[in-house]
Design an enzyme around this catalytic site. Structure first.
Site, PDB file in Angstrom:
ATOM      1  CG  ASN A   9      -1.721   1.239   1.400  1.00 46.04           C
ATOM      2  OD1 ASN A   9      -1.786   2.062   0.485  1.00 46.04           O
ATOM      3  ND2 ASN A   9      -2.355   1.395   2.549  1.00 46.04           N
ATOM      4  CD1 TRP A  10       3.712   1.348  -2.742  1.00 48.14           C
ATOM      5  CD2 TRP A  10       3.556   2.384  -4.718  1.00 48.14           C
ATOM      6  NE1 TRP A  10       4.531   0.690  -3.630  1.00 48.14           N
ATOM      7  CE2 TRP A  10       4.455   1.303  -4.850  1.00 48.14           C
ATOM      8  CE3 TRP A  10       3.314   3.182  -5.836  1.00 48.14           C
ATOM      9  CZ2 TRP A  10       5.102   1.009  -6.051  1.00 48.14           C
ATOM     10  CZ3 TRP A  10       3.941   2.891  -7.029  1.00 48.14           C
ATOM     11  CH2 TRP A  10       4.832   1.813  -7.138  1.00 48.14           C
ATOM     12  CE  LYS A  11      -0.110   3.249   4.794  1.00 51.26           C
ATOM     13  NZ  LYS A  11       0.014   3.316   6.246  1.00 51.26           N
ATOM     14  CG  HIS A  94      -5.803   1.929   5.214  1.00 49.54           C
ATOM     15  ND1 HIS A  94      -5.334   2.855   6.120  1.00 49.54           N
ATOM     16  CD2 HIS A  94      -4.812   1.026   5.039  1.00 49.54           C
ATOM     17  CE1 HIS A  94      -4.096   2.520   6.469  1.00 49.54           C
ATOM     18  NE2 HIS A  94      -3.756   1.416   5.835  1.00 49.54           N
ATOM     19  CD  GLU A  96      -2.830   5.468   6.785  1.00 48.37           C
ATOM     20  OE1 GLU A  96      -2.846   5.514   5.545  1.00 48.37           O
ATOM     21  OE2 GLU A  96      -1.898   4.941   7.428  1.00 48.37           O
ATOM     22  CD  GLU A 166      -3.360  -2.429   7.244  1.00 54.22           C
ATOM     23  OE1 GLU A 166      -2.314  -2.741   6.655  1.00 54.22           O
ATOM     24  OE2 GLU A 166      -3.867  -1.307   7.160  1.00 54.22           O
ATOM     25  N   GLY A 172       2.632   2.181  10.817  1.00 47.52           N
ATOM     26  CA  GLY A 172       3.588   3.274  10.679  1.00 47.52           C
ATOM     27  C   GLY A 172       4.275   3.625  11.990  1.00 47.52           C
ATOM     28  CB  SER A 212       5.375  -2.102  11.816  1.00 49.85           C
ATOM     29  OG  SER A 212       4.946  -0.783  12.149  1.00 49.85           O
ATOM     30  N   GLY A 233       2.951  -1.215   4.224  1.00 49.10           N
ATOM     31  CA  GLY A 233       2.966   0.209   3.918  1.00 49.10           C
ATOM     32  C   GLY A 233       4.371   0.658   3.570  1.00 49.10           C
ATOM     33  N   GLY A 234       5.031   1.322   4.518  1.00 47.49           N
ATOM     34  CA  GLY A 234       6.348   1.925   4.298  1.00 47.49           C
ATOM     35  C   GLY A 234       7.347   1.070   3.535  1.00 47.49           C
TER      36      GLY A 234
END
Ligand code: 13P
Length: 248
Positions: A9-11, A94, A96, A166, A172, A212, A233-234
């Site tokens: 997930n590149w956000k 998600h 966010e 999640e 994150g 993470s 993610g990251g």
């Protein structure tokens, strides 16, 4: 029986140029055909990635969709529009989006139906926040989310859905749920799905863990019996890190 599924997930990261660079590198590195892989990019990058991954097994997805087919909904994008640009998958619910954009279980349920109607494969995110975990109500929260999101979804459609567990406190933050905590909740989600549908359907649904996930913890997470994949993610922004996770 369930194929492992690693998703990035590149956000709201990466320009089109940076996405091209990622695709060139990742395409070269990716060899594994026993794992499903997909990248969830911002909308403008989707057609570019679809083109660059067209002769590969690497999937491309969006990070949100509107539930209506069309209409006066300024700034929104429909499932048929996603289909038109080649998206094969879409993340919905998600945390966010729940936190900053007012996403609710009800809207996630409508979005799920809209995606299934267009044959786009949904990745539905659920998870408790820190207060809920510390209050010991994490299973109750996740159960409510799962039951609301799958409301009115047929067995045939349910098996097309990937669930991503999640925990909000692990996103994150560098703070991963322990593999046992993650496995326990993924097992609990499968139990709820068994209750809504049946054992056979529940056994077919892919359940990912997200929060993470990094190259150095991917193998342990993926070794857990109830965890079928990861929503990263990251670490999915760097092709070298992402391939290490795919090669867990
Ligand atoms: P991180 O891997 O950066 O914690 O993000 C997880 C996530 O939100 C994936 O959807």
């Amino acid at each position: 029986m369930r194929t492992p599924f690693i998703a990035g997930n590149w956000k709201m990261y990466k320009t089109i140029a940076a996405s091209r660079e990622f695709a060139i590198k990742f395409r070269e590195l990716h060899r594994r055909n026993d794992v499903k892989v997909a990248v969830f990019a911002p909308y403008p990058q989707i057609p570019v990635l679809v083109e660059m991954f067209k002769d590969t097994s690497i999937g491309v997805g969006a990070q949100n969709v509107h539930f209506e087919k069309e209409g006066a909904f300024t700034g929104e994008i429909s499932a048929s529009m996603l289909k038109e640009i080649g998206a094969q998958y879409c993340i919905i619910g998600h945390s966010e989006r729940r936190q900053y954009f007012g996403e609710t279980d009800k809207s996630v349920n409508l979005k799920l139906k809209a995606l299934l109607a267009e044959n786009i494969l949904p990745v539905v995110c659920v998870g408790e926040n820190l207060d809920e975990r510390e209050g010991g109500i994490e299973e109750k929260i996740v159960e409510m989310q799962i039951r609301a999101v799958f409301e009115g979804i047929s067995m045939n459609d349910a098996i097309k859905v990937t669930v991503a567990y999640e925990p909000v406190w692990a996103i994150g933050t560098g703070r991963t749920a322990s593999p046992e905590q993650a496995d326990k909740m993924c097992g609990y989600i499968r139990k709820i799905l068994r209750d809504i549908y049946n054992k056979d359907i529940a056994e077919q649904i892919t359940i990912q863990y997200g929060g993470s996930v990094k190259p150095d913890n991917a193998a342990e997470i993926m070794s857990m019996p109830e965890i079928d994949g990861a929503l990263v993610g990251g670490a999915s922004l760097d092709p070298l890190k992402f391939i290490e996770i795919v090669n867990f």
